[in-house]
Motif scaffolding. Structure first.
Motif, PDB file in Angstrom:
ATOM      1  N   TYR A   1      18.111 -28.003  15.365  1.00  0.00           N
ATOM      2  CA  TYR A   1      17.252 -27.522  14.273  1.00  0.00           C
ATOM      3  C   TYR A   1      17.376 -28.443  13.056  1.00  0.00           C
ATOM      4  O   TYR A   1      18.481 -28.816  12.652  1.00  0.00           O
ATOM      5  N   MET A   2      16.216 -28.795  12.448  1.00  0.00           N
ATOM      6  CA  MET A   2      16.216 -29.651  11.262  1.00  0.00           C
ATOM      7  C   MET A   2      15.376 -29.040  10.151  1.00  0.00           C
ATOM      8  O   MET A   2      14.285 -28.527  10.398  1.00  0.00           O
ATOM      9  N   GLY A   3      15.911 -29.078   8.944  1.00  0.00           N
ATOM     10  CA  GLY A   3      15.189 -28.578   7.779  1.00  0.00           C
ATOM     11  C   GLY A   3      15.402 -29.505   6.597  1.00  0.00           C
ATOM     12  O   GLY A   3      16.286 -30.365   6.602  1.00  0.00           O
ATOM     13  N   THR A   4      14.593 -29.347   5.559  1.00  0.00           N
ATOM     14  CA  THR A   4      14.680 -30.231   4.396  1.00  0.00           C
ATOM     15  C   THR A   4      14.359 -29.477   3.112  1.00  0.00           C
ATOM     16  O   THR A   4      13.639 -28.477   3.128  1.00  0.00           O
ATOM     17  N   PHE A   5      14.902 -29.988   2.001  1.00  0.00           N
ATOM     18  CA  PHE A   5      14.580 -29.445   0.678  1.00  0.00           C
ATOM     19  C   PHE A   5      13.588 -30.342  -0.055  1.00  0.00           C
ATOM     20  O   PHE A   5      13.217 -30.057  -1.184  1.00  0.00           O
ATOM     21  N   SER A   6      13.158 -31.433   0.590  1.00  0.00           N
ATOM     22  CA  SER A   6      12.254 -32.385  -0.063  1.00  0.00           C
ATOM     23  C   SER A   6      10.898 -31.767  -0.377  1.00  0.00           C
ATOM     24  O   SER A   6      10.282 -32.078  -1.394  1.00  0.00           O
ATOM     25  N   LYS A   7      10.419 -30.896   0.498  1.00  0.00           N
ATOM     26  CA  LYS A   7       9.105 -30.292   0.308  1.00  0.00           C
ATOM     27  C   LYS A   7       9.173 -29.060  -0.591  1.00  0.00           C
ATOM     28  O   LYS A   7       8.270 -28.808  -1.385  1.00  0.00           O
ATOM     29  N   SER A   8      10.241 -28.297  -0.474  1.00  0.00           N
ATOM     30  CA  SER A   8      10.329 -27.035  -1.219  1.00  0.00           C
ATOM     31  C   SER A   8      10.866 -27.217  -2.633  1.00  0.00           C
ATOM     32  O   SER A   8      10.613 -26.374  -3.495  1.00  0.00           O
ATOM     33  N   ILE A   9      11.624 -28.304  -2.884  1.00  0.00           N
ATOM     34  CA  ILE A   9      12.140 -28.535  -4.242  1.00  0.00           C
ATOM     35  C   ILE A   9      11.503 -29.796  -4.829  1.00  0.00           C
ATOM     36  O   ILE A   9      10.693 -29.724  -5.727  1.00  0.00           O
ATOM     37  N   ALA A  10      11.890 -30.966  -4.306  1.00  0.00           N
ATOM     38  CA  ALA A  10      11.313 -32.233  -4.772  1.00  0.00           C
ATOM     39  C   ALA A  10      11.678 -33.340  -3.791  1.00  0.00           C
ATOM     40  O   ALA A  10      12.777 -33.329  -3.234  1.00  0.00           O
ATOM     41  N   PRO A  11      10.775 -34.311  -3.571  1.00  0.00           N
ATOM     42  CA  PRO A  11      11.050 -35.396  -2.618  1.00  0.00           C
ATOM     43  C   PRO A  11      12.298 -36.197  -2.967  1.00  0.00           C
ATOM     44  O   PRO A  11      13.029 -36.636  -2.085  1.00  0.00           O
ATOM     45  N   SER A  12      12.554 -36.405  -4.279  1.00  0.00           N
ATOM     46  CA  SER A  12      13.684 -37.239  -4.675  1.00  0.00           C
ATOM     47  C   SER A  12      15.031 -36.571  -4.449  1.00  0.00           C
ATOM     48  O   SER A  12      16.071 -37.235  -4.541  1.00  0.00           O
ATOM     49  N   ILE A  13      15.037 -35.274  -4.138  1.00  0.00           N
ATOM     50  CA  ILE A  13      16.298 -34.599  -3.834  1.00  0.00           C
ATOM     51  C   ILE A  13      16.955 -35.257  -2.620  1.00  0.00           C
ATOM     52  O   ILE A  13      18.167 -35.383  -2.526  1.00  0.00           O
ATOM     53  N   ARG A  14      16.131 -35.715  -1.666  1.00  0.00           N
ATOM     54  CA  ARG A  14      16.605 -36.415  -0.468  1.00  0.00           C
ATOM     55  C   ARG A  14      17.758 -35.685   0.190  1.00  0.00           C
ATOM     56  O   ARG A  14      18.819 -36.264   0.443  1.00  0.00           O
TER      57      ARG A  14
ATOM     58  N   ILE B   1      14.154 -30.851  19.734  1.00  0.00           N
ATOM     59  CA  ILE B   1      14.381 -31.082  18.304  1.00  0.00           C
ATOM     60  C   ILE B   1      13.316 -30.303  17.554  1.00  0.00           C
ATOM     61  O   ILE B   1      12.121 -30.594  17.676  1.00  0.00           O
ATOM     62  N   GLU B   2      13.737 -29.284  16.817  1.00  0.00           N
ATOM     63  CA  GLU B   2      12.801 -28.446  16.061  1.00  0.00           C
ATOM     64  C   GLU B   2      12.790 -28.880  14.604  1.00  0.00           C
ATOM     65  O   GLU B   2      13.751 -28.682  13.874  1.00  0.00           O
ATOM     66  N   ASP B   3      11.687 -29.496  14.191  1.00  0.00           N
ATOM     67  CA  ASP B   3      11.506 -29.883  12.792  1.00  0.00           C
ATOM     68  C   ASP B   3      10.776 -28.742  12.094  1.00  0.00           C
ATOM     69  O   ASP B   3       9.585 -28.535  12.313  1.00  0.00           O
ATOM     70  N   ASP B   4      11.508 -28.013  11.265  1.00  0.00           N
ATOM     71  CA  ASP B   4      10.932 -26.825  10.613  1.00  0.00           C
ATOM     72  C   ASP B   4      10.249 -27.203   9.306  1.00  0.00           C
ATOM     73  O   ASP B   4      10.510 -26.643   8.250  1.00  0.00           O
ATOM     74  N   TYR B   5       9.352 -28.181   9.420  1.00  0.00           N
ATOM     75  CA  TYR B   5       8.659 -28.765   8.269  1.00  0.00           C
ATOM     76  C   TYR B   5       7.836 -27.726   7.504  1.00  0.00           C
ATOM     77  O   TYR B   5       7.082 -26.973   8.099  1.00  0.00           O
ATOM     78  N   ASP B   6       7.962 -27.689   6.206  1.00  0.00           N
ATOM     79  CA  ASP B   6       7.284 -26.795   5.243  1.00  0.00           C
ATOM     80  C   ASP B   6       7.011 -25.390   5.781  1.00  0.00           C
ATOM     81  O   ASP B   6       5.961 -24.792   5.545  1.00  0.00           O
TER      82      ASP B   6
END
Length: 464
Positions: free
Chosen positions: A303-316, A274-279
């Motif tokens: 593969y896992m990615g998120t927009f919480s760090k790059s845009i805003a946490p509340s985007i969820r 499980i690759e968490d591509d955090y920030d």
């Protein structure tokens, strides 16, 4: 207000009108019915409670005589303004809370911070209006379980160009945060797994797997990331890693270690990474190394990615790329689960990516964080004789290792006395460990350069 649910006891010795009176009085005193709010008419409430109208009138008259309610001609009964009463009722609670709550620090070096002042509010507002401009009922229907195809296609194009991830939109699942996606993943892979995580690591993932009854272990790290030889000894068949920027140590896994990790996964059927591509978006030195998934030719990487760090946490909004074999299992076992992200929010994000706003926002944010990163590093130069600084090549925090000069508690305590909140590395270990060296995380994403300079001056004096 035409209705009010009140539990009336017909067998009680307390008269019915008094039960109604007591209930409404308590609701007013606790603020559940606010001042100025209109009460149901006596006729409406008597019909709703199935009691005589005179019973309700008696209750209202008692409230009126005590000043809890007042009448307005031709309009009905309204709750009086009783600020003084509320203050009397809650003064003890406030005193208790004031004792428990910590005072807000003057400077907060949280490693989880995001600069929300740079959020493109006007653009997001514009795109929101565009998505809702047409009266389309389709927008409010239940969407695709994996997320809307347009957004999955936009994500697919972005992660291929920016991170070297090879995937089709059909392999992507959009969900409300990484926690949800990990829980969804467990319904796909089943329980017959042992999960290995880096140590120290992302505690949320550790707790999640543990609470879902998985056998969980941790693997110590060296300067290149998770130690593969130690991983093999655990007998785990799933490795949870953050190769692009390990949190919290900030290690960037080199290409050879990545190949070794993929080789480990290839050794046995049923092994996955499980690759968490955090920030991974924030890198300040050298060229970004492509995601581990881009080197995977045997369908071993989730593969896992998120927009919480790059845009805003509340985007969820996060996303997961499933290997073909697991995608097949997902469709068999879990595709009946509805999407957890609003269709409208997905449409906004799709436009945000496709129209180039996301890339521009990232460039702006990178420049902002780079400036704060450089400012903090410059301020810490005076402390290089007493601590080792690391994690400066990527992410939004640095680590200061005092190598035995202070304990972690001493460092945190001295800073707290000066109104500065800092964070210890021990929080990220899954087991209680002796922090002999005293290592502190300093995040800088949501601190202005002026605050960074002011706080760093104080730390330089107190951490001697």
């Amino acid at each position: 207000m035409n209705e009010m649910t009140i539990s009336l006891c017909t067998e009680s010795k307390i008269p019915m009108y008094e039960q109604i009176y007591d209930h409404i009085k308590k609701e007013i005193q606790t603020g559940k019915i606010s001042s100025g709010e209109k009460l149901p008419s006596t006729r409406a409430l008597s019909n709703y409670l199935e009691v005589s109208r005179s019973t309700v009138e008696l209750a209202y008259e008692q409230l009126l005589s005590e000043g809890y309610v007042e009448t307005q001609p031709c309009r009905g009964y309204f709750v009086s303004k009783l600020e003084g009463l509320y203050q009397m009722k809650t003064i003890q609670e406030k005193e208790v809370n004031e004792k428990i709550e910590e005072p807000k620090p003057l400077y907060d070096f949280t490693p989880n911070g995001v600069d929300l002042k740079s959020f493109p509010y006007s653009v997001w507002r514009k795109l929101s209006k565009e998505c809702l401009s047409d009266d389309r009922a389709e927008v409010f229907r239940l969407g695709h379980p994996q997320g809307e195809y347009g957004l999955r296609r936009a994500i697919c194009n972005y992660i291929h160009q920016a991170r070297g991830v090879n995937a089709r939109p059909d392999q992507i699942i959009v969900g409300a945060g990484n926690d949800y996606l990990l829980m969804l993943l467990t319904t796909v892979i089943g329980q017959d797994h042992k999960v290995a995580l880096e140590n120290p690591s992302y505690k949320q993932a550790y707790r999640l797997f543990k609470n879902l009854s998985y056998e969980v272990c941790t693997v110590d790290m060296d300067e290149k990331g998770m130690d593969i030889q130690k991983l093999k000894k655990t007998k785990a068949n799933i490795a949870f890693v953050m190769p692009s920027h390990q949190y919290p140590l900030g290690i960037v896994m080199p290409i050879q270690r990545r190949m070794n990790l993929l080789a480990w996964a290839d050794e046995e059927e049923g092994r996955y990474i499980i690759e968490d591509d955090y920030d991974s978006e924030f890198r300040y030195k050298g060229k970004p190394i492509p995601a581990l998934q881009g080197y995977d030719h045997n369908d071993k990487v989730i593969y896992m990615g998120t927009f919480s760090k790059s845009i805003a946490p509340s985007i969820r909004m996060s996303y997961m790329v499933l290997p073909e074999m697991l995608l097949k299992k997902y469709k068999e076992k879990s595709a009946f689960l509805s999407s957890t992200v609003s269709k409208v929010d997905q449409m906004i994000l799709q436009k945000f990516i496709e129209q180039g706003y996301y890339e521009r926002h990232l460039n702006k944010t990178r420049a902002l964080y780079k400036s704060r990163h450089d400012t903090l590093l410059g301020c810490l130069k005076k402390m290089q004789d007493r601590c080792k600084i690391s994690g400066e090549n990527a992410g939004v925090h640095l680590l200061l290792d005092f190598q035995g000069r202070f304990t972690e508690d001493e460092l945190i305590g001295r800073a707290a006395k000066e109104g500065i909140k800092v964070y210890g590395l021990s929080e990220y270990y899954t087991k209680e460990e002796k922090n002999k060296s005293g290592t502190i995380l300093l995040g800088y994403a949501n601190m202005s350069e002026e605050k960074i300079i002011a706080a760093a001056k104080i730390l330089e004096k107190i951490w001697r």
